[in-house]
Design a protein around this motif. Structure first.
Motif, mmCIF file in Angstrom:
data_model
loop_
_atom_site.group_PDB
_atom_site.id
_atom_site.type_symbol
_atom_site.label_atom_id
_atom_site.label_comp_id
_atom_site.label_asym_id
_atom_site.label_seq_id
_atom_site.Cartn_x
_atom_site.Cartn_y
_atom_site.Cartn_z
ATOM 1 N N UNK A 185 2.112 2.231 -9.454
ATOM 2 C CA UNK A 185 1.697 2.825 -10.723
ATOM 3 C C UNK A 185 0.185 3.056 -10.745
ATOM 4 N N UNK A 186 -0.561 2.088 -10.222
ATOM 5 C CA UNK A 186 -2.021 2.248 -10.098
ATOM 6 C C UNK A 186 -2.369 3.491 -9.269
ATOM 7 N N UNK A 187 -1.671 3.657 -8.160
ATOM 8 C CA UNK A 187 -1.937 4.813 -7.278
ATOM 9 C C UNK A 187 -1.832 6.128 -8.043
ATOM 10 N N UNK B 236 0.999 -13.004 -4.967
ATOM 11 C CA UNK B 236 1.606 -12.778 -3.652
ATOM 12 C C UNK B 236 2.307 -11.423 -3.556
ATOM 13 N N UNK B 237 2.730 -10.893 -4.703
ATOM 14 C CA UNK B 237 3.322 -9.548 -4.687
ATOM 15 C C UNK B 237 2.240 -8.538 -4.307
ATOM 16 N N UNK B 238 1.049 -8.704 -4.868
ATOM 17 C CA UNK B 238 -0.058 -7.794 -4.554
ATOM 18 C C UNK B 238 -0.454 -7.913 -3.075
ATOM 19 N N UNK B 239 -0.572 -9.144 -2.606
ATOM 20 C CA UNK B 239 -0.970 -9.355 -1.207
ATOM 21 C C UNK B 239 0.077 -8.760 -0.252
ATOM 22 N N UNK B 240 1.343 -8.974 -0.577
ATOM 23 C CA UNK B 240 2.425 -8.465 0.278
ATOM 24 C C UNK B 240 2.418 -6.937 0.300
ATOM 25 N N UNK B 241 2.194 -6.346 -0.874
ATOM 26 C CA UNK B 241 2.177 -4.891 -0.943
ATOM 27 C C UNK B 241 1.005 -4.321 -0.139
ATOM 28 N N UNK B 242 -0.164 -4.957 -0.284
ATOM 29 C CA UNK B 242 -1.333 -4.474 0.473
ATOM 30 C C UNK B 242 -1.074 -4.524 1.977
ATOM 31 N N UNK C 42 0.093 0.699 -2.238
ATOM 32 C CA UNK C 42 -0.968 -0.137 -2.827
ATOM 33 C C UNK C 42 -2.352 0.483 -2.701
ATOM 34 N N UNK C 43 -2.406 1.714 -2.245
ATOM 35 C CA UNK C 43 -3.695 2.341 -1.902
ATOM 36 C C UNK C 43 -4.687 2.365 -3.064
ATOM 37 N N UNK C 44 -4.183 2.335 -4.307
ATOM 38 C CA UNK C 44 -5.095 2.456 -5.446
ATOM 39 C C UNK C 44 -5.897 1.210 -5.763
ATOM 40 N N UNK C 45 -5.512 0.084 -5.192
ATOM 41 C CA UNK C 45 -6.210 -1.164 -5.541
ATOM 42 C C UNK C 45 -7.694 -1.140 -5.183
ATOM 43 N N UNK C 46 -8.057 -0.301 -4.219
ATOM 44 C CA UNK C 46 -9.470 -0.271 -3.810
ATOM 45 C C UNK C 46 -10.320 0.615 -4.718
ATOM 46 N N UNK C 47 -9.697 1.307 -5.658
ATOM 47 C CA UNK C 47 -10.468 2.152 -6.572
ATOM 48 C C UNK C 47 -11.352 1.263 -7.460
ATOM 49 N N UNK C 48 -12.649 1.598 -7.570
ATOM 50 C CA UNK C 48 -13.567 0.728 -8.326
ATOM 51 C C UNK C 48 -13.235 0.604 -9.806
ATOM 52 N N UNK D 113 -9.237 -3.270 -12.095
ATOM 53 C CA UNK D 113 -9.508 -4.708 -12.155
ATOM 54 C C UNK D 113 -8.165 -5.439 -12.268
ATOM 55 N N UNK D 114 -7.956 -6.413 -11.387
ATOM 56 C CA UNK D 114 -6.673 -7.117 -11.344
ATOM 57 C C UNK D 114 -6.795 -8.496 -11.992
ATOM 58 N N UNK D 115 -5.831 -8.827 -12.846
ATOM 59 C CA UNK D 115 -5.759 -10.152 -13.461
ATOM 60 C C UNK D 115 -4.438 -10.798 -13.046
ATOM 61 N N UNK D 116 -4.506 -11.920 -12.350
ATOM 62 C CA UNK D 116 -3.263 -12.613 -11.992
ATOM 63 C C UNK D 116 -2.927 -13.596 -13.098
#
Lengths: 274, 274
Positions: B89-91, B109-115, B122-128, B131-134
């Motif tokens: 969805x972020x992407x 761990x879902x985020x880490x596994x996807x990356x 998961x490509x969008x996570x690097x967009x500045x 911001x991720x909140x666990x």
């Protein structure tokens, strides 16, 4: 004991239904015919172990293969259905003020089985406008003319149905149609059958003035996202405005969406044109 | 040896995928996380043995849960995603000129596994702007405000996700939204989850000025035909005309169909209103 029926949607993907009862199992001249009572999808008809319909989700398919071409034509009088021995397409067509409906189903046992086990699907066979021919559809279109709409409600392109996906057959269908006639064929899923969809699109394009795909969801079919390919001799489906007041009841088809059905998602346009 | 993974879509319907390889299998604090390489659907992410995505068909879901609300709003600046740890969805959201995107995923761990295993998702996570909140999304919306769009990209309403389908949570989401804010939730399939869809529709209706469902096909999800429920504080989605010129590429979502997505088939209207 738990009974399950599994359909290989591809050789690598299966859908499985928990079964309450096996209602019918026979081998006709053409294929294996099975009727199962499933827990979640109601009654299920399988031909050669491939799901043809379930009572829970057959309406998506039957409404979309019939109302889209008939309302695009706007004034069809004589309609031909090739295949469709379960009667679901006929049930939808009789909602229209057409004068004559011919159904050409090669396997009369499919019709008999449907009448016995799927009365809600086969209900249209008793309409006096319906005439059934237990013949080969490929030969039939060579020798019969004068149709306004031809609906190719076939099984998958294997065995006897292969010829129903051929350019020669589409050409014969073209010649069977009146001026402004429309042909529609079920053309499988863009999830698994890209090459088929592309080939049929280009074959139909080489014969008809207008060629358009439209789509529908069919939960129990492989890939669940389905295409129909329409060839039109004179009417441009993208220009057809359909009144928003339905003359009959539907469950999935909406007249308000009629033109929208022909607007394809980018990935499907790419399959056709790339 | 043939390896197959089967998901129970209901207790009476299974979908099974032939597997080339088990790439990852772990148990996080919250759930079992599995990554499989399937023959026909590419890589598959399962949480507690339920299919979350496959690389072949994830675009249907991720495009529809993001572009429909963001383009209905027309000028969103700050967006909140609850769940959606795979990043799909972020992407899609980063394609829009938004200023800030908050993702609240309870299970890091879902985020880490996807990356690691789904770089194209998961490509969008690097967009500045991201911001991720666990954290727990239910608590998060109680304490954070100022969003223009909230997207509830949750798993099925079992276990920790139950609260994400509650009236209290939708009310907190309402209070987190700016004027003219829009909330969208994935709300399962009308093939199997009629009661849930009806309840959520009425809960959201009791809070928001406009409540609308829209649908998409998602081949590997149970029932394959999916609903999204949108609550809007001030903008009527049925009046939003979207420019036909896309500013970014999509595979399934079409701007030309934007308003059409909200026109529901009769059987779905009946589920909501009956």
């Amino acid at each position: 004991m738990e009974l399950w029926f599994s359909e290989f949607q591809t050789k690598n993907v299966k859908i499985s239904f928990k079964i309450n009862n096996v209602l019918h199992s026979s081998k006709s001249k053409y294929q294996k015919i099975t009727v199962l009572e499933t827990e979640d999808y109601g009654r299920l008809l399988a031909l050669d172990d491939l799901v043809m319909l379930t009572t829970k989700d057959e309406f998506f398919y039957h409404e979309m293969i019939s109302h889209v071409p008939l309302l695009t034509h706007e004034n069809p009088s004589k309609v031909l259905v090739i295949g469709g021995g379960d009667g679901g397409t006929i049930r939808e067509i009789i909602k229209h003020p057409v004068k004559e409906i011919h159904l050409v189903e090669i396997d009369k046992e499919v019709i008999e089985t449907s009448k016995k086990y799927f009365p809600s699907v086969s209900s249209g066979f008793s309409d006096p406008r319906v005439k059934v021919f237990c013949e080969d559809g490929i030969e039939f279109v060579k020798n019969n003319k004068g149709y306004d709409v031809i609906i190719i409600d076939s099984t998958d392109p294997i065995g006897p149905a292969v010829g129903l996906f051929s350019r020669a057959f589409y050409n014969d269908a073209y010649n069977s149609l009146n001026e402004n006639g429309i042909m529609v064929a079920q053309t499988e899923s863009p999830i698994f059958c890209n090459q088929l969809i592309k080939r049929v699109y280009h074959d139909v394009s080489s014969i008809f003035a207008f060629t358009n795909l439209y789509t529908a969801v069919i939960p129990t079919y492989p890939g669940a996202y389905w295409t129909f390919t329409m060839g039109s001799k004179g009417i441009n489906p993208l220009e057809r405005e359909i009144s928003n007041t339905p003359a009959f009841k539907t469950k999935f088809y909406c007249r308000e969406l009629h033109k929208s059905y022909f607007i394809l998602p980018p990935f499907l346009k790419e399959i056709i044109y790339k």
